[in-house]
Design an enzyme around this catalytic site. Structure first.
Site, PDB file in Angstrom:
ATOM      1  N   GLY A 112       0.797  -1.226   0.000  1.00  0.00           N
ATOM      2  CA  GLY A 112       0.000   0.000   0.000  1.00  0.00           C
ATOM      3  C   GLY A 112       0.825   1.270   0.000  1.00  0.00           C
ATOM      4  N   CYS A 149     -27.764  -8.532 -17.058  1.00  0.00           N
ATOM      5  CA  CYS A 149     -27.089  -8.212 -18.313  1.00  0.00           C
ATOM      6  C   CYS A 149     -28.004  -8.592 -19.462  1.00  0.00           C
ATOM      7  CB  CYS A 149     -25.768  -8.975 -18.414  1.00  0.00           C
ATOM      8  SG  CYS A 149     -24.975  -8.824 -20.028  1.00  0.00           S
ATOM      9  N   CYS A 175     -25.928 -11.610 -21.446  1.00  0.00           N
ATOM     10  CA  CYS A 175     -25.727 -12.944 -20.870  1.00  0.00           C
ATOM     11  C   CYS A 175     -26.703 -13.256 -19.740  1.00  0.00           C
ATOM     12  CB  CYS A 175     -24.285 -13.111 -20.390  1.00  0.00           C
ATOM     13  SG  CYS A 175     -23.923 -12.172 -18.886  1.00  0.00           S
ATOM     14  N   CYS A 219     -22.808  -6.469 -19.318  1.00  0.00           N
ATOM     15  CA  CYS A 219     -21.604  -6.683 -18.512  1.00  0.00           C
ATOM     16  C   CYS A 219     -20.504  -5.718 -18.947  1.00  0.00           C
ATOM     17  CB  CYS A 219     -21.076  -8.101 -18.712  1.00  0.00           C
ATOM     18  SG  CYS A 219     -22.067  -9.361 -17.919  1.00  0.00           S
TER      19      CYS A 219
END
Lengths: 257, 232, 285
Positions: free
Chosen positions: C39, C248, C251, C273
């Protein structure tokens, strides 16, 4: 009668040829309000900064005794340690609200910051504390989401005070907290500070050139001139029975203090 | 019995630096002993130093030499040598002072002005305010004024607030500087009553009373302050 | 003599993966340090790359530094493999490193990304390389860079918490729907780059190595595998990853992160998506 909360011994600080602090010894006890008075350039603001660890003296040291009674050399503290102290045990109220507030953040955020710094992660609690403190400094808690710029100078000082006091500090430093405000606003603010200080048992070091403010708030007065303490003692005695020529001048310059 | 207050060889003078450093002596070798339950009235020509002695006894003026022994916390404390914190402690617990003039604190009500020293001594704030109300009522301050800051009160009204503040905490030692100066006959009687009660509970009192009648009714003895002879 | 280089042949004029070995070594050192201090932002000597700032100069240098001949590279931009930026970077590495490229998340060993983490769970051995426009999470709160460094050093992040407080006070909830700051390993506050908050949980204890490169700001930072990554929040306003509450339209997925697309001139909208590969896989394509 217990040990001092903060004690400074033989503080020395030069700015070039100017002796800003010239062998200053000063102390403050829990619950005591000490005014540092003097004209501009007397070293009073410098002294406050050195005591608060914001400035390093050339010589001398400042000892702070924490709640557990352990003494810390303020100048020897790591920066992390000093910051921790500054947001838990200590508070600093600046003359200029801009130096003590985040101007882009709401009143609530300003007050809440110290709580969050201390690890509070409960939004509702932080908000309730902020609103409570706005009430205690006589601000309207409904204005909790407004930024400092929406408030008057006197209100900004109140906000600064609330921001300092929210974590229950033991020692607060104030640098001309009523400087630059209208006289009527000053009186109300001084009165508020007086009430809070008594109620919370705070120790306060405050710098002022306003003898009236010193009389109203202080238990003890320290008179500074040319980087030295020329007189020091019980507030009403220093003002009513001043010994040093400079103190007599200072007191006599005030209209009906 | 031990004295409540004993002044020994007290010297007090002033140096006026702004007036070319001229100095003058007000008190020299001053001595005074006050027993519990006793009221001593200071007398002497005006300007002789009665008020200066009162201020020294209160700690408001610093002594140049000598001792001001005060029976405090079961022992003796020298007010003349005490630091600021000890003076504040003695004032809080032992030594009360009623001055001629009230130093007005903005926005603090008359009731709270009177209750403050009680709260400082640890009394519950509600009980302290109740006690304050009782005293103010006894001193005939109209109830409508109790909740107001005394800044706008008349001289007599302010004086009564001051008296209530001084008498409220039952100090073992009480200093009274012209306590009845601006009072009418009725309130003067109330104050005389308060002084008698204080003596009865064993308080030691020192006062300056210009009102001879009041003085003769409360004082057990007089203590004269004479002007210091200019040393030639 | 054939003077024309075949279109897909490696460019021999360049060192493998474009950067010279010394530069790659410098970047790898920065990456190793970044992995060692999860980080924490590590400065590195970013080079000029043959693409403009904001197009992934940081990510591309990190990828170049870690790429080996046997790696399989996937590049996505906002979840899509087929946008200009993604296609260009993929083609760039195919050309200068001759590596195999793919659009399949499961096949890739290195995935360079702008603003998304794939839907398909990452696995050990995979490396995500994020393109980062502004690595400093305190950037908008504290304009002085020296002060932000001090705050990181002291672990003093109350300012970021104050920002969150302000968002909730003003909008009723945390306002950052993307680039929501995270605490890495309980120590450093980190910008996850402008990924949607929906992707933040995918950083937490991920088996994959996450590398972040900021070219213009010349910083690299990292989240090693299996490192805690917690989104900043309040106990009573916990961080919530959000997605459009739709399926979606291609899909039918009810769990993937969706892009909203204006479908016609009448304001009709469809949701698809954002992760094109995931969508295709779900459709069995």
């Amino acid at each position: 009668m217990g040990a001092p909360l903060l004690e400074a011994a033989n503080l020395q600080l030069r700015f070039g040829a100017v002796r800003a602090l010239d062998g200053v010894d000063v102390e403050i006890f829990p619950g005591e309000v000490v005014a540092i008075v003097g004209e501009s350039g007397s070293g009073k603001s410098t002294l406050l900064r050195v005591l608060a660890g914001a400035m390093e003296p050339d010589a001398g040291r400042v000892l702070y005794r924490d709640a557990a009674g352990e003494a810390h050399d303020v100048q020897a503290l790591s920066e992390a340690g000093r910051r921790r102290l500054m947001r838990s045990d200590w508070g600093f109220v600046h003359q200029n609200a801009r130096d003590g507030l985040r101007m882009g953040i709401s009143a609530g955020g300003n007050i809440g910051e110290r709580l969050m710094a201390a690890g509070d992660r409960n939004y509702a609690h932080i908000r309730a504390e902020a609103a409570d403190w706005m009430g205690r400094v006589e601000m309207n808690p409904e204005r909790i989401d407004e930024p400092p710029k929406n408030f008057s100078g006197g209100m900004q000082q109140r906000l600064q005070i609330a921001r300092c006091l929210v974590t229950n500090p033991r020692l607060v430093f104030m640098d001309e907290p009523t400087g630059g405000l209208d006289v009527s606003v000053q009186a109300r603010l001084l009165d508020l500070i007086r009430g809070l200080v008594a109620q919370l048992g705070l120790a306060v070091f405050f710098v002022t050139h306003d003898i009236g403010a010193a009389r109203l708030l202080a238990h003890r007065i320290v008179v500074m001139r040319h980087g030295r303490i020329v007189e020091e003692g019980l507030a009403d005695r220093v003002l009513d029975d001043p010994r040093h020529a400079y103190t007599q001048l200072l007191v006599s310059s005030v209209l009906a203090a | 019995m031990n004295a409540a207050l004993e002044v020994q060889a007290l010297n007090k003078g002033f140096t006026l630096h702004l007036q070319g450093g001229i100095g003058f002596q007000v008190l020299r070798g001053e001595a005074l002993t006050v027993m519990p339950g006793e009221c001593v009235a200071l007398t002497g020509p005006s300007g002789a130093g009665k008020s200066t002695l009162m201020r020294c006894l209160q700690g408001n003026y610093g002594a140049d030499a000598g001792r001001i022994m005060v029976a405090h916390r079961g022992g003796l404390a020298d007010l003349a040598a005490a630091d600021a914190r000890l003076v504040r402690e003695i004032r809080r617990e032992t030594l009360g002072y009623v001055s001629q003039f009230l130093r007005v604190i903005p926005r603090v009500s008359a009731r709270d002005v009177v209750a403050e020293p009680l709260i400082d001594r640890g009394m519950d704030p509600e009980a302290a305010r109740e006690h304050a109300t009782t005293l103010l009522t006894r001193l005939n301050l109209p109830p409508r004024l109790h909740g107001l800051p005394p800044a706008t009160f008349s001289g007599g009204e302010q004086q009564r607030v001051n008296l209530a503040r001084g008498f409220a905490p039952d100090y073992p030692i009480l200093l009274l500087d012209e306590p009845t100066a601006s009072l009418d006959a009725g309130n003067r009687e109330v104050v005389i009553g308060l002084i008698h009660e204080a003596k009865a509970r064993g308080a030691a009192l020192v006062g300056i009373f210009h009102d001879i009648e009041v003085r003769d009714r409360v004082a057990d003895r007089l203590h004269e302050i004479l002007p210091v002879e200019d040393a030639a | 003599m054939n003077a024309i280089t075949p279109r897909n042949a490696p460019e021999n004029a360049y060192n493998f993966a474009y950067l010279d070995e010394a530069t790659k070594r410098m970047i790898r050192r920065a990456i190793l340090k970044a992995i060692a201090i999860p980080g924490h932002q590590i400065p590195f000597g970013a080079r000029e790359m043959p693409l403009p700032y904001g197009w992934g100069t940081g990510g591309i240098q990190v990828t170049a530094a870690i790429l080996g001949p046997r790696d399989v590279l996937k590049v996505i931009d906002q979840g899509a493999d087929d946008t200009t930026n993604a296609v260009s970077i993929r083609r760039f590495f195919a050309r200068v490193a001759n590596v195999q490229t793919t659009t399949r998340t499961g096949e890739a060993t290195i995935i360079q990304t702008r603003h998304r983490i794939p839907e398909r769970p990452l696995t050990e051995g995979q490396v995500m390389v994020f393109q980062v426009p502004m690595p400093e999470p305190l950037f908008r709160l504290e304009p002085r860079l020296a002060e932000t460094r001090r705050l990181h050093a002291l672990g003093d992040y109350s300012l970021a918490q104050v920002k969150l407080y302000e968002d909730i006070a003003k909008q009723g909830e945390s306002g950052s729907s993307y680039n929501h700051p995270v605490m890495v390993g309980g120590r450093y506050l980190m910008s996850p780059s402008p990924i949607p908050g929906f992707d933040n949980p995918k950083l937490h204890n991920s088996p994959a190595l996450m590398l972040f490169g900021a070219g213009r700001e010349k910083k690299i930072y990292a989240v090693p595998p299996y490192t805690t990554v917690e989104s900043l929040d309040f106990e009573d306003h916990p961080f919530r990853p959000v997605r459009a509450p739709q399926r979606c339209s291609a899909c039918g997925s009810a769990t993937s992160y969706l892009d909203e697309i204006i479908a016609d001139d009448k304001g009709g909208r469809i949701f698809v998506c954002s992760d094109t590969d995931h969508c295709a896989e779900t459709q069995g394509l």
